[in-house]
Motif scaffolding. Structure first.
Motif, PDB file in Angstrom:
ATOM      1  N   UNK A 131       0.824  -1.212   0.000  1.00 51.84           N
ATOM      2  CA  UNK A 131       0.000   0.000   0.000  1.00 51.84           C
ATOM      3  C   UNK A 131       0.854   1.255   0.000  1.00 51.84           C
ATOM      4  N   UNK A 132       1.939   1.265   0.779  1.00 52.46           N
ATOM      5  CA  UNK A 132       2.770   2.462   0.831  1.00 52.46           C
ATOM      6  C   UNK A 132       3.547   2.638  -0.462  1.00 52.46           C
ATOM      7  N   UNK A 133       3.726   1.531  -1.225  1.00 56.00           N
ATOM      8  CA  UNK A 133       4.358   1.663  -2.521  1.00 56.00           C
ATOM      9  C   UNK A 133       3.431   2.276  -3.553  1.00 56.00           C
ATOM     10  N   UNK A 134       2.140   2.124  -3.348  1.00 50.51           N
ATOM     11  CA  UNK A 134       1.157   2.649  -4.303  1.00 50.51           C
ATOM     12  C   UNK A 134       0.657   4.029  -3.881  1.00 50.51           C
ATOM     13  N   UNK A 135       0.403   4.207  -2.589  1.00 51.88           N
ATOM     14  CA  UNK A 135      -0.165   5.447  -2.080  1.00 51.88           C
ATOM     15  C   UNK A 135       0.876   6.216  -1.281  1.00 51.88           C
ATOM     16  N   UNK A 136       0.725   7.512  -1.258  1.00 52.96           N
ATOM     17  CA  UNK A 136       1.677   8.354  -0.529  1.00 52.96           C
ATOM     18  C   UNK A 136       1.231   8.643   0.898  1.00 52.96           C
ATOM     19  N   UNK A 137       0.023   8.238   1.226  1.00 54.28           N
ATOM     20  CA  UNK A 137      -0.454   8.428   2.603  1.00 54.28           C
ATOM     21  C   UNK A 137      -1.226   7.180   3.006  1.00 54.28           C
ATOM     22  N   UNK A 138      -0.824   6.573   4.132  1.00 54.78           N
ATOM     23  CA  UNK A 138      -1.497   5.381   4.649  1.00 54.78           C
ATOM     24  C   UNK A 138      -1.639   5.545   6.163  1.00 54.78           C
ATOM     25  N   UNK A 139      -2.824   5.228   6.665  1.00 53.94           N
ATOM     26  CA  UNK A 139      -3.087   5.263   8.108  1.00 53.94           C
ATOM     27  C   UNK A 139      -3.320   3.846   8.604  1.00 53.94           C
ATOM     28  N   UNK A 140      -2.627   3.481   9.675  1.00 54.98           N
ATOM     29  CA  UNK A 140      -2.766   2.157  10.280  1.00 54.98           C
ATOM     30  C   UNK A 140      -3.586   2.320  11.559  1.00 54.98           C
ATOM     31  N   UNK A 141      -4.783   1.741  11.564  1.00 53.28           N
ATOM     32  CA  UNK A 141      -5.676   1.825  12.724  1.00 53.28           C
ATOM     33  C   UNK A 141      -5.735   0.475  13.434  1.00 53.28           C
TER      34      UNK A 141
END
Length: 970
Positions: A131-141
């Motif tokens: 996910x971090x390779x595809x998107x520039x912002x990721x939130x882990x909940x």
């Protein structure tokens, strides 16, 4: 017969002593059989018997079930069990510090150095990396204790090839970001902080500048773990918003070379959603850390042990998976329980016995915390308590949260440093080079002692944290006076410190400095107030001297002005009544001006009179009619005997020329209930008709009664009807042997009335809902002339005579009203003789005489009305004057209202239900409907409805020549 227990060999061992004490507890409970204990404890009798057998330590659950069944203290036996478990463990006696080479990290999160022993989350770590390779912002909940920090730091960060900046936001998130970025870029923190706070794109520019200087084609990944500290520790809303905008801009800007990962506790999701920019960024950028599957749990338990050359007993593995699977937030306690089990390992095997000796799954953490805390003396325990409270933030709508503090906040006390070292070695705390925090938030929920501390004074903890942060700001600003506490904040902190709060040295210095500054300010204010008071005293003396020289002159002038105003006002109201015939609006405003100039009963009543004249409406009932006005002033019945019909007029809009007029059959006599809901008419054909007139435009006939009436009368509530064969208006002069037929009708069911003959008594009126007044004429041994007889008709089928009056004039009439104003139940008015009227109580206890309530009312009355509660009596006389009296003080009229000249005689009066409006109907040259507002302000409002005209200005100059014009409605 049950088998006797095996005797214990008291060898002094902890296990035997524990079993012996269990047996003693059972004996104190009355020595119930094990079958009875099994019924109480819900364990088998064999299991409970083995628990007290002394051969092996029972599980904590079995031991506590035994204790509860015998009525023992659960908390005391829980501590006792943990102590015995620790003493009887296979490797009991190893120090708490014996953690070297352990394959498990205990309470703290897995870090980058623990990646080699981080197992179970491989699939989730792969997903996060993708996910971090595809998107520039990721939130882990994830919930507290779900392993989100370990996933980020041990599962993601070691696998990233980019430069990584990982930090927690703390109380000042932009400052934290500047510190870590400055260290990576080899720049000063101050310069980086200035760039970050100057522009939301500052972080984006710094990232590009750093990567260009490094001549790298890579990117920077910014990891913000424990993102919830942004809401629990950072109290500056503007700094919080700037930090969020800075991260999102750096990730989303054109040409961005930055990726952002945040780790957030799940219960803070609503707080994140309140920020519009963050809520939008979270739409498709979330990774949720849920409970581990059984296979993932088995890998997390066994693989670290295998790498350390150890094995995990199958029974232990099964127990741990069963305890952990499906439960949220338990991974830190699992890791701690494994660590404590590893310390009690048998050779290279982690066993179920070692797990139980550690306190089992939920007790291992408590056992560790209690064992360390128990080694402290009283002073060190107090230090530990203060330390744990400093490291915890009470939740507001969320769970309690851990708080990272600077080491310098603890001061230089060597005893404090010793306590911190012991708690750190036990892995209850985690210490870095310059900060300290709880190993995990699981400690807050799992340790009962800490939970009790937190629940004892949650507000006090918030005050303490505010003091700590304020003291830090004061230190950073070089003891600036503007950073000191003041006002309510200072009072709250002072109360907390005086009631047992424990500030450290720096906090005490800060609080003392705030109190000293406050005392200086109060002293300066007191001096200033004293100076002001002295100045004011001098000024007052000077003003009194100056005022005394003008009092005599001004008082004379004021007296002359008052006398002039009285004369002008009385002169104006003397002409207002006659003026109201031609220009009623001008007369009303002239009366209002007189009232404003000189408020008095005379000017007030003239204002009410002229305002009523301005609201007068023409009324043309015809020559052969007589009006019957409802008790609430909303309905008029106009009987036309020659045409045998009754017209129903609605006064709801006070414009009878446009009011609905509906014809009812029967015109010899008519009556209407007090609430304008029911009417009765007497027809020439000898019948009486009942009508529902709640909708005046659509009256509905309810019943036709067989009778030969000359008059009808309805009780105020419309429940009783009286019909007589003689006309009662005016009353007939009949002898005592009159054969007039009178019928009482019970209208409880209006469609099926029930009648009873009531012989030989002409009807006068109802005095209340259940009191009927009749008359009898003639001479008896004790009485000459006409008398009123009072009948209780609450049961229409059997009326009862309750009293008689002493009225002397057979040509008079009587009215009555139930009273809720005084102790009297009903009051009435009747003509006494010589042109006077008597007001008396018509519903006394059974007696032959009726006590008078007030003296006689002089004059020839043309209409009488009581207010709804019987408190006020309105009478109209033949000269067109309406007098309103209080029934307690009749000789002091409340209002005297005069009709304009040649306005005719008032034939009917009624108070509206609120008692503040009086309605009247006059016959004569100009038949009219009148409506007087008895409230002065309402009358003034009526007078002002006509606006200001040239005529009122002309009249002002005539009646108030020495007074400057001022609109009475202005």
């Amino acid at each position: 017969m049950p088998r006797a227990e095996r005797p214990l060999e008291l060898d002094g061992s902890p296990l035997v002593n524990f079993a012996f004490d269990l047996r003693t507890l059972r004996g104190k409970a009355g020595s119930p059989s094990y079958r009875e204990l099994a019924r109480r404890a819900h364990y088998s009798s064999t299991t409970l018997s083995d628990a007290a057998g002394g051969r092996r330590l029972p599980s904590l659950e079995v031991a506590l079930a035994y204790v509860r069944a015998c009525g023992g203290d659960v908390d005391e036996w829980t501590r006792r069990w943990h102590a015995v478990a620790a003493e009887t463990a296979p490797t009991a006696g190893r120090s708490v510090e014996d953690h070297e080479g352990a394959p498990y990290v205990g309470l703290r999160a897995y870090g980058g150095g623990d990646a080699g022993r981080f197992f179970g989350r491989e699939r989730l770590a792969d997903d996060l990396l993708q996910r971090i390779g595809i998107q520039r912002f990721v939130a882990v909940f994830g919930p507290s204790g779900s392993g989100k920090s370990s996933l980020i730091r041990a599962g993601l960060v070691p696998r990233l090839t980019s430069t990584v900046l990982a930090f927690t936001p703390g109380a000042h998130p932009i400052e934290e970001c500047a510190i870590h970025f400055a260290a990576a870029a080899n720049r000063t923190t101050g310069a980086v902080y200035h760039d970050l706070t100057g522009d939301p794109r500052g972080l984006h520019r710094l990232v590009r500048q750093f990567l260009t200087a490094e001549r790298s084609d890579g990117e920077i990944v910014i990891v913000v773990d424990q993102f919830e500290e942004l809401f629990t520790l950072c109290h500056d809303e503007r700094e919080r918003s700037r930090f969020i905008a800075m991260l999102l801009t750096a990730a989303a800007a054109d040409g961005s070379r930055c990726r952002v990962v945040i780790g957030v506790r799940a219960d803070f999701y609503p707080r994140c959603a309140l920020n519009p920019e963050l809520a939008e960024a979270l739409q498709d950028a979330q990774v949720t850390v849920g409970p581990m599957t059984p296979d993932e749990l088995r890998r997390a338990i066994t693989q670290p042990a295998i790498q350390a050359g150890c094995t995990v007993e199958s029974a232990l593995l099964t127990t741990l998976v069963a305890h952990t699977h499906g439960r949220a937030g338990v991974l830190p306690m699992l890791s701690h329980a494994l660590l404590e089990t590893w310390r009690r390992r048998r050779g290279h095997a982690l066993t179920l016995a070692g797990f139980r000796a550690s306190g089992e799954f939920d007790g291992a953490l408590v056992n560790t915390a209690e064992s360390v805390f128990g080694t402290f003396d009283e002073r060190r325990q107090e230090i530990a308590r203060d330390l744990f409270l400093r490291l915890t933030v009470p939740g507001e709508g969320t769970e309690d949260t851990k708080r990272k503090i600077a080491v310098e906040e603890l001061g230089d006390d060597p005893v404090v440093a010793e306590v911190v070292d012991q708690l750190t070695q036990a892995r209850l705390l985690v210490r870095s080079r310059d900060s300290l925090e709880l190993a995990h938030e699981a400690l807050i929920k799992a340790w009962p002692r800490l939970a009790a501390w937190l629940s004892r004074d949650r507000e006090g903890q918030r005050v303490h944290h505010e003091l700590t942060e304020s003291a830090a700001v004061w230190e950073r600003h070089d003891h600036d006076l503007d950073a000191l506490l003041r006002g309510t904040r200072l009072a709250v902190v002072r109360d907390w410190a005086d009631s047992g709060g424990c500030p450290n040295v720096k906090e005490r210095l800060f609080l003392d400095a705030s109190l000293a500054a406050y005392e200086r300010e109060q002293t300066a204010k007191r001096r200033q107030i004293r100076r002001q008071r002295r100045s004011i005293a001098v000024l007052i003396v000077m003003l009194l001297i100056a005022a005394s020289t003008t009092v005599y002159a001004t008082s004379s002038q004021l007296q002359a002005t008052r006398e002039r105003n009285v004369a002008l006002a009385l002169n104006a109201v003397n002409d207002a009544a006659e003026l109201s015939r031609s220009v009623p609006g001008v007369a009303a405003q002239l009366s209002l001006a007189a009232y404003r100039l000189h408020p008095s009963p005379v000017t007030r009543d003239t204002l009410i009179s002229t305002a009523g004249a301005a609201r007068r409406f023409p009324f043309h009932p015809g020559d052969d009619s007589s009006p019957v006005l409802a008790g609430d002033g909303r309905i008029v019945l106009v009987g036309r005997g020659g045409q045998d019909r009754t017209e129903l007029w609605s006064l709801a809009e006070m414009n009878v020329t446009k009011a609905p007029r509906t014809t009812l059959l029967g015109g010899r006599s008519a009556s209407v209930s007090a609430d304008s809901g029911t009417a009765a008419t007497a027809a020439a054909d000898g019948t009486v008709r009942l009508w529902d007139i709640r909708e005046p435009a659509k009256p509905r006939e309810l019943a036709t009664l067989p009778a030969a009436p000359g008059s009808v009368a309805l009780s105020p509530n419309g429940r009783i009807l009286v019909a007589s064969s003689a006309d009662r208006t005016p009353p007939a002069s009949v002898t005592s042997d009159s054969s007039e037929k009178v019928t009482l009708w019970d209208l409880a069911d209006s469609r099926r009335p029930r009648g009873v003959e009531f012989r030989g008594l002409p009807i006068r009126a109802f005095a209340g809902n259940e009191v009927l007044v009749t008359s009898t004429a003639g001479e008896t041994a004790t009485h000459r002339g006409e008398r009123e007889q009072i009948w209780d008709v609450s049961s229409p089928g059997s009326p009862t005579l309750t009293g008689e009056s002493d009225s002397q004039d057979s040509q008079g009439y009587i009215i009555g009203k139930e009273s809720h104003f005084s102790s009297y139940e009903s009051v009435g008015v009747s003509k006494k003789g010589g042109g006077t009227y008597l007001v008396w109580d018509v519903k006394p206890p059974r007696s032959s005489r009726l006590p008078a309530l007030m003296d006689t009312v002089d004059g020839t009355l043309t209409a009488v009305a009581f207010s709804a509660n019987g408190a006020f009596l309105a009478t109209a006389d033949a000269v067109g004057q309406v007098t309103i009296r209080n029934t307690w003080t009749p000789r002091e009229p409340v209002h005297i209202i005069n009709l304009p000249g040649r306005a005719g005689d008032l034939r009917a009066l009624a108070f509206e239900p609120n008692g503040r409006v009086l309605v009247g109907i006059s016959f004569g040259e100009n038949p009219s409907v009148w409506r007087w507002s008895l409230d002065t302000e309402s009358a003034a409002h009526t007078a002002c409805e006509y606006g200001t005209s040239r005529k009122i200005i002309e009249e002002w100059a005539r009646y108030f020549p020495d007074v400057a014009y001022r609109s009475p409605c202005g």
